[in-house]
Design a protein around this motif. Structure first.
Motif, short mmCIF file in Angstrom:
data_model
loop_
_atom_site.label_atom_id
_atom_site.label_comp_id
_atom_site.label_asym_id
_atom_site.label_seq_id
_atom_site.Cartn_x
_atom_site.Cartn_y
_atom_site.Cartn_z
N GLU A 313 -5.79 4.92 1.28
CA GLU A 313 -5.48 3.75 2.09
C GLU A 313 -3.97 3.56 2.22
OE1 GLU A 313 -9.07 0.56 1.13
OE2 GLU A 313 -7.15 0.45 0.08
N SER A 314 -3.55 3.10 3.39
CA SER A 314 -2.15 2.67 3.54
C SER A 314 -2.00 1.28 2.92
CB SER A 314 -1.78 2.62 5.02
OG SER A 314 -2.51 1.56 5.66
N TYR A 315 -0.77 0.88 2.75
CA TYR A 315 -0.52 -0.46 2.22
C TYR A 315 -1.12 -1.53 3.14
CZ TYR A 315 2.05 -4.66 0.87
OH TYR A 315 2.39 -5.94 0.49
N ASP A 316 -0.97 -1.33 4.45
CA ASP A 316 -1.52 -2.31 5.39
C ASP A 316 -3.04 -2.41 5.28
OD1 ASP A 316 0.98 -2.91 6.33
OD2 ASP A 316 0.85 -1.64 8.11
N GLN A 317 -3.69 -1.28 5.09
CA GLN A 317 -5.15 -1.29 4.93
C GLN A 317 -5.55 -2.02 3.65
OE1 GLN A 317 -5.54 3.01 5.30
NE2 GLN A 317 -6.71 2.79 7.19
N TYR A 318 -4.76 -1.82 2.61
CA TYR A 318 -5.00 -2.51 1.33
C TYR A 318 -4.91 -4.02 1.50
CZ TYR A 318 -3.50 -3.97 -3.46
OH TYR A 318 -3.34 -4.59 -4.68
N ILE A 319 -3.84 -4.45 2.17
CA ILE A 319 -3.66 -5.89 2.40
C ILE A 319 -4.78 -6.44 3.29
CG2 ILE A 319 -2.18 -7.59 3.54
CD1 ILE A 319 -1.23 -6.70 0.77
N SER A 320 -5.16 -5.66 4.27
CA SER A 320 -6.23 -6.09 5.16
C SER A 320 -7.52 -6.30 4.39
CB SER A 320 -6.42 -5.04 6.26
OG SER A 320 -7.48 -5.40 7.12
#
Length: 583
Positions: A313-320
């Motif tokens: 996962e990218s960081y953005d996907q993690y936050i999402s």
């Protein structure tokens, strides 16, 4: 005639005294808003007290809420700044940043990281293509000669000098120069610790609530709570429940690599565990604790608590994912997942927000909280580059920002509109401003937060005991609690979530190791990079492998670490620890 003249003189004196009295009253009423004079921010420091900011007088040209314009505000200038973090540039219509530019003439043009940081830094250094200021990988830029020395310049700016002079030793590099303006931790007076803002195992409040408000202290207790909740709630608000996330994206993979040191009861030293009995560093990455930790994650992967895609996962996907409210737990630092949690707060899903719990090896006292020691790392800040178009103007701008009135404006906003005063002089945000602060996009586009984050700042408490920002304020913390959070804390009979943890730990002078500068290209740096790369390669494999292959894979991992020869890195760390400890 003489008598008449005397009476007229007495009348004139009385009128004059009355006028002075009214001026004094107005000054007193404006005390909260009025701070330094323009001269205090622009005149080089002298050796007497006359150089210190006048924090009481109303300055000529005071045009907005106690903020005073710089004399060269009419001469616009734009400074460029690269920031190591992914992010979004504030809106050009941001009212706070527009006001700051109006008062100073200065605009900061932020460039946030896109893609890989190492690649970006390498390209910048190879081409000497530097912006005016940089907040990223300071050791590499310092070694490349990208930053200008600041030790002689800071003395000319009273607010900067007052802010940084207590940390001169920490700020001085091996070549005797000071290059970095620390962005975090330089505070005179510590504020109360409300939350664990550092590393920790976080768990969703709803999980603890449903289990009757326990305080898990071991990995087994922590994951048992998550397993039980996920079994009862396979979906949350229509989204598949995720038991435990392991952020592994780029430099944020400390969430993958660092937990073992904390299970051993240590603070956040980065890539080593330091034995405080003899101040000797070793690798926790190859310890029995690490082997047991990744085996535990392997067990949880087999149970479906951890999903394989967490490692890609990218960081953005993690936050999402976090923002859905369907993630039950993870190891992280609060600032790193705050944007996802803010979405939950904005949606009123306070039961889906998180608290840190004191997870360690059985029988080990947790050491997650750092006691405020009023020190800095020495290199976690910005550098002004050799390509800066006007270093003196930029330093003058930073000096102006360090006025309490400006800091209040950036963090609190305007009195009456964004905050109100308490009876004892404290501040509490209005509900409207609090909602803005809980919305990442609105906070970025409507407040001065981005500028505050990436420039020298005041933190903690002012000398009068009032908080520098909302995050430092007990009044604001208590006022901002939702009914759910009040009930949650009451169930534990505590005021703040941090009280779930052991008392903050006083750290030794060397702390933390992660802030030490390891010279680029040195044997120590090469050894450290190789060790980290091996961990990044093997840890996901250990979590995802067939359990019957775990011991074999672990032994392969140990062999690669051994072949990588990490000793030069440990030697360098031990040398710097000894120096810091005066040995």
């Amino acid at each position: 005639m003489k008598k008449v003249m005397a009476i007229l003189m007495i009348v004139c004196i009385m009128v004059s005294m009355t006028a002075c009295g009214k001026t004094g009253e107005n000054k007193a009423k404006n005390t909260a808003a009025v701070t330094e004079t323009p001269a205090a921010t622009e005149t080089p420091a002298a050796t007497d007290d006359s150089s210190k900011p006048d924090t009481t007088a109303t300055a000529p040209g005071d045009i907005y809420g106690g903020l005073t314009a710089l004399p060269d505000a009419g001469d616009p200038i734009t400074f460029t700044m690269f920031v190591r973090d992914p992010g979004t540039v504030p809106s050009k219509d941001n009212p706070v940043l527009k006001k700051i530019t109006e008062l100073t003439g200065v605009t900061i043009d932020f460039e946030f990281l896109v893609g890989d940081l190492d690649s970006k830094v390498g390209v910048m250094i190879a081409g000497e293509d530097y912006p005016d200021a940089i907040f990223a990988d300071n050791a590499k830029f310092t070694d490349a000669g990208a930053f200008i020395p600041l030790e002689d310049k800071l003395k000319d700016y009273p607010n900067l000098n007052d802010h940084y002079s207590p940390y001169a030793d920490k700020m001085t590099a091996a070549d005797g120069h000071q290059y970095i303006l620390e962005l975090y931790g330089a505070r005179k007076n510590a504020a109360p610790i409300f939350n664990n803002t550092g590393s920790g195992f976080f768990i969703q409040k709803a999980v603890l609530e449903e289990a009757g408000y326990p305080i898990p202290k071991t990995l087994d207790e922590y994951f048992k709570l998550i397993e039980d909740y996920k079994t009862k709630h396979p979906d949350i608000d229509g989204v598949k429940t995720v038991g435990f996330e392991v952020l592994s994206d780029g430099w944020r993979d400390f969430c993958l690599r660092n937990p073992a040191q904390h299970l051993m009861g240590a603070g956040n030293d980065g890539d080593v565990y330091v034995d405080l009995n003899n101040y000797t560093a070793s690798l926790y990455q190859i310890s029995d604790t690490a082997k047991a930790y990744y085996k535990k994650l392997n067990d949880e992967y087999q149970k479906g608590i951890i999903e394989a895609e967490t490692f890609t996962e990218s960081y953005d996907q993690y936050i999402s994912r976090i923002s859905t409210g369907a993630v039950l737990g993870f190891f992280d630092q609060q600032w790193d997942f705050a944007s996802g949690e803010n979405v939950l707060k904005n949606d009123g899903k306070y039961n889906r927000t998180y608290v840190s719990v004191p997870i360690t090896n059985p029988g080990v006292k947790d050491g997650y909280l750092d006691a405020p020691n009023n020190t800095i790392t020495g290199n976690n800040g910005l550098g002004i580059t050799i390509k800066c178009k006007n270093p003196e103007r930029l330093l003058k701008f930073y000096d102006w920002l360090l006025q309490p009135s400006v800091q209040n404006y950036l963090q609190w906003g305007e009195e009456g509109k964004d905050y109100t005063l308490t009876a004892d002089g404290g501040k509490v945000l209005t509900a409207e401003r609090r909602a803005i602060n809980n919305d990442t996009a609105k906070k970025r586009d409507l407040t001065g937060d981005t500028l505050w984050q990436y420039t020298p700042k005041l933190q903690g408490l002012y000398d009068d005991g009032t908080p520098c920002g909302p995050g430092d304020s007990k009044d604001e913390y208590l006022a901002s609690q939702s009914d759910y959070d009040k009930q949650f804390l009451a169930a534990y009979n505590i005021q703040y979530p941090a009280q779930l943890m052991s008392d903050p730990v006083e750290r030794p002078t060397y702390y933390p190791v992660w802030s030490m500068t390891i010279p680029d290209g040195s044997d120590a740096k090469v050894a450290n990079t190789k060790m980290v790369d091996i961990c990044r390669k093997y840890y996901p494999q250990l979590v995802l492998c067939n359990p019957s292959d775990y011991d074999k894979l672990w032994n392969e991992f140990l062999k690669e670490i051994e072949n990588g020869n990490v000793q030069p890195y440990l030697d360098e760390v031990n040398k710097q620890i000894a120096k810091a400890m005066g040995k």
